[in-house]
Write an enzyme that holds these catalytic residues in place. Structure first.
Site, short mmCIF file in Angstrom:
data_model
loop_
_atom_site.label_atom_id
_atom_site.label_comp_id
_atom_site.label_asym_id
_atom_site.label_seq_id
_atom_site.Cartn_x
_atom_site.Cartn_y
_atom_site.Cartn_z
N CYS A 59 -16.51 1.14 34.49
CA CYS A 59 -16.35 0.43 35.77
C CYS A 59 -16.39 1.38 36.96
O CYS A 59 -16.39 0.93 38.11
CB CYS A 59 -15.04 -0.37 35.77
SG CYS A 59 -13.57 0.67 35.84
N SER A 96 0.86 -1.18 0.00
CA SER A 96 0.00 0.00 0.00
C SER A 96 0.90 1.23 0.00
O SER A 96 2.11 1.11 -0.09
CB SER A 96 -0.97 0.02 1.17
OG SER A 96 -0.47 -0.66 2.25
N LEU A 97 0.29 2.40 0.11
CA LEU A 97 1.06 3.63 -0.03
C LEU A 97 0.96 4.47 1.23
O LEU A 97 -0.08 4.51 1.89
CB LEU A 97 0.49 4.45 -1.19
CG LEU A 97 0.72 3.90 -2.59
CD1 LEU A 97 -0.13 4.65 -3.59
CD2 LEU A 97 2.19 3.99 -2.97
N LYS A 149 -4.52 8.87 -8.17
CA LYS A 149 -4.80 7.76 -7.27
C LYS A 149 -6.27 7.44 -7.48
O LYS A 149 -7.15 8.23 -7.16
CB LYS A 149 -4.55 8.15 -5.82
CG LYS A 149 -4.83 7.00 -4.87
CD LYS A 149 -4.19 7.24 -3.51
CE LYS A 149 -4.15 5.97 -2.68
NZ LYS A 149 -5.44 5.41 -2.34
S1 IVH Z 1 0.80 2.04 -6.43
C1 IVH Z 1 4.03 -0.22 -4.59
N1 IVH Z 1 -0.68 3.67 -7.88
O1 IVH Z 1 -4.03 2.69 -3.63
C2 IVH Z 1 2.94 0.75 -4.90
N2 IVH Z 1 -1.75 2.48 -6.13
O2 IVH Z 1 -2.90 3.02 -0.93
C3 IVH Z 1 1.58 0.22 -4.63
N3 IVH Z 1 -4.15 2.92 -5.96
O3 IVH Z 1 -3.51 -0.69 -2.95
C4 IVH Z 1 0.44 0.94 -5.12
N4 IVH Z 1 -4.28 4.32 -7.64
O4 IVH Z 1 -5.22 -0.11 -4.75
C5 IVH Z 1 -0.67 2.80 -6.85
N5 IVH Z 1 -1.83 5.12 -9.27
C6 IVH Z 1 -1.82 4.26 -8.25
C7 IVH Z 1 -2.99 3.94 -7.54
C8 IVH Z 1 -2.91 3.05 -6.47
C9 IVH Z 1 -4.96 3.69 -6.69
C10 IVH Z 1 -4.56 2.12 -4.80
C11 IVH Z 1 -4.08 0.71 -4.83
C12 IVH Z 1 -3.25 0.51 -3.58
C13 IVH Z 1 -3.68 1.67 -2.75
C14 IVH Z 1 -2.53 2.09 -1.86
#
Ligand code: IVH
Length: 649
Positions: free
Chosen positions: A401, A79-80, A110
């Site tokens: 409590c 995830s990010l 995103k």
């Molecule tokens: S990159 C190693 N790029 O956001 C990098 N994720 O918060 C992994 N997502 O699980 C993710 N748009 O489902 C990436 N342009 C984008 C994205 C993206 C949506 C989602 C994705 C990921 C989540 C992470």
């Protein structure tokens, strides 16, 4: 139609569909497409043995599944890390700069949907897997084949994972909800839920009707030799995938901010929902060098768009006591729809926050909701007060409590280890999904078992009997049997679930997995220093683990005796060598790519880190080594040339 004509027609249909679904630029009419489609279908009915695998008729299966199979990703789906403002971006860029010199960034939207991994092999789509926990997801290949922007075949023979987000366009979402209203069905809260729900339909024919769209954003396992992410993405778009509406390579803070502003202004015009902009280091080699924390890549982040604000009234403040005793105030507000979700509660964080913002019961307040995050109160409209608003006093007694509370300023804690709320919440947590995952054992049942005096701590769950369940209100034989079975099934759980279920402060699911793969069942004997050395761990986490084990050793031992958790098979150990167990940092250019050298060192049992610290054992440097080399000298860390490293081996 001859077989050759049939194949030509299939190719023509695929081309027309590509123009329609991927390029948004139709080259035929719906009528013409349908005519050809039916002609192709007639041929296939007459020659069922000669059907082409990439024929558009093969997209919709007609046998609903019984359930989804679990499937493993070839490489992990991450995830990010979220960034919320310019300051956050600045700090992130500083961290990136420390790890890697001179990088550029690939920026793209995103997408707000459901993430999906597509595995292609020999030019064919072989498997489609939902993200799941990042390691294992659910196989949804049948459904994904119905998504027209997912090519069934690609002009590339190698094995490759193509990752992206499945989205529903905003207009399509409105349409689905209109139809659901008319049919008296419950509505989807937002396009993301609609996309995720549609992807997980057992009957692919339902998925097919939902007009899902796949937006690619990256590559998992691959053997590509393309050094830039931006060029890799262009290559993917060239395989027949959709391009994002706005994507660009840039360098530095100002340029990133400019693209972010542009995307934010344009977002309403895009067909799909966006919740931010993703920023990724463009150089693949630098990405590999920078690596990952336990949760995120260090080379990418999500710069979120500001959330939506609404005005409402604060009706009441209720107090919740969590499993660690922290008393949290929660705002109950006049129900307010925001982005399709009716918000009734908002977090107030803590009492300091209530005082700082001077929040009073009865106030008109602004609440903010962003993506998945729980809504919060950001501001009070003091000008609208009429004097009837009430100040909420800091509590001195536990609302559950009645015990004394310890007021530490930001946190107010119930000190009573036996406080009902603390015990019940830790049992609920113990049984929850990311812990022992005991099916059916939710809040209500745990509360009932506790009230009846059958379960006073987690270990009592394993001594429950049929008679006890039958004595609870609403329990019949079948439900009781199911729960007893589910509890029994928790025995022999994965070791990481066991660690996570203990509820150790600062040790969540990801850290539990890391502890489990590093120490297995021996995690109780782990020394603080060895824990700190694990990727993604820090002082606070290590201390918390060691202290927890010291205080609870007997209880954890007893629980282990009953549960008998299972550790993963020990990884094949690397043979003895000077780099085994050592932390190494690579810098400068070498005879091979740093990625290749990293892989070699890792196979020898070394850990390759992105930045130099006192924990580093060796810095291996090539030509034009920069600041990492200087840092090593400054800290007195051993430095080796590439040749010296090879000689040691
Ligand atoms: S990159 C190693 N790029 O956001 C990098 N994720 O918060 C992994 N997502 O699980 C993710 N748009 O489902 C990436 N342009 C984008 C994205 C993206 C949506 C989602 C994705 C990921 C989540 C992470």
């Amino acid at each position: 139609m001859t077989h050759t004509e049939y194949l030509e027609n299939v190719a023509l249909l695929n081309k027309q569909a590509y123009h329609y679904y991927v390029l948004d630029d139709p080259i035929t009419t719906d009528e013409e497409y349908d005519r050809l489609y039916h002609a192709v279908m007639d041929y296939e009915t007459a020659h069922p043995d000669a059907i082409a695998a990439d024929s558009p008729t093969q997209r919709v299966g007609d046998v609903p599944l019984e359930g989804f199979e679990k499937a493993r990703h070839l490489s992990r789906m991450w995830s990010l890390e979220d960034l919320f403002d310019a300051e956050g971006l600045q700090k992130w860029l500083e961290r990136v700069a420390k790890l890697s010199e001179k990088v550029t960034f690939y920026c793209e939207p995103k997408f707000d949907g459901a993430s999906l991994n597509l595995i292609y092999d020999g030019g064919r789509l072989v498997q489609a897997i939902t993200r799941g926990d990042g390691v294992i997801g659910e196989e949804v290949t049948q459904n994904v084949k119905t998504i027209r922007s997912v090519p069934l075949s690609i002009p590339y023979e190698g094995r490759i994972e193509i990752r992206g987000e499945v989205v529903i366009f905003k207009e399509e979402f409105e349409q689905i909800n209109r139809e659901r209203t008319e049919a008296g069905e419950s509505l989807f809260a937002n396009p993301r839920n609609a996309a995720a729900g549609s992807l997980r339909q057992l009957d692919a024919r339902i998925t097919a009707k939902r007009n899902l769209v796949f937006m690619p954003y990256g590559i998992g396992e691959n053997s590509l030799d393309i050094p830039l992410l931006s060029t890799r993405m262009e290559w993917i778009y060239g395989l027949g995938f959709r391009q994002p509406p706005l994507h660009r390579v840039c360098e530095g803070f100002e340029a990133i901010e400019a693209i972010y502003e542009e995307m934010k202004t344009q977002r309403d015009d895009f067909a799909m929902m966006l919740d931010g902009m993703v920023i990724k280091v463009d150089q693949i080699e630098a990405q590999e060098e920078m690596g990952y924390t336990v949760k995120f890549p260090r080379w990418a982040s999500a710069y979120k768009f500001p959330a939506v604000e609404k005005l409402t009234t604060l009706k009441e403040i209720v107090l919740q006591v969590g499993r660690s005793g922290v008393v949290t105030p929660v705002a109950v507000v006049e129900p307010t729809p925001i982005e399709g979700v009716v918000v009734e509660r908002a977090t107030l964080h803590n009492f300091d926050e209530i005082e700082r913002k001077d929040i009073r019961i009865g106030d008109r307040v602004i609440i903010l909701r962003s993506g998945d995050v729980i809504p919060k109160i950001i501001k009070v409209i003091a000008a609208e007060r009429d004097g009837s608003e009430k100040v909420m006093e800091r509590p001195t007694r536990c609302p559950v409590c009645g015990g004394e509370l310890l007021d530490e300023g930001a946190l107010i804690k119930c000190q009573n280890l036996e406080c009902d709320a603390r015990v019940v919440n830790s049992i609920i947590y113990f049984a929850s999904k990311p812990c022992l995952n005991i099916d059916g054992l939710g809040d209500k049942i745990v509360e009932a078992l506790y009230r009846a005096g059958y379960v006073k701590s987690v270990i009592d769950l394993f001594g429950l009997t049929m008679e006890q369940f039958l004595a609870l209100e609403g329990f019949k034989e079948k439900k009781s049997r199911n729960l007893l079975d589910a509890i029994e099934q928790a025995k022999g759980c994965d070791c990481w679930r066991f660690i996570n279920a203990l509820g150790i402060e600062h040790i969540g699911e990801v850290a539990s997995k890391a502890l489990c793969s590093a120490f297995g069942l021996g995690f109780m004997e782990a020394q603080k220093e060895t824990v700190i050395a694990l990727d993604g761990f820090g002082e606070e986490m290590a201390e918390s683990l060691v202290e927890f084990v010291r205080v609870n050793r007997d209880a954890v031992g007893a629980l282990m005796e009953v549960l008998r958790p299972v550790a993963p098979e020990a990884k094949a150990e690397a043979a003895e060598n000077p780099f085994k167990g050592k932390t190494v940092v690579l810098t400068g250019s070498m005879s091979e790519s740093r990625g290749a050298i990293k892989t070699m060192l890792e196979s020898l049992g070394a850990k390759v880190a992105g930045s130099v610290s006192k924990k580093t054992d060796y810095v291996v440097y090539g030509e034009e080594a920069g600041s990492k080399y200087d840092k090593a000298v400054e800290l007195g860390v051993a430095t080796l040339t590439e040749n010296e490293m090879r000689e040691m081996l």
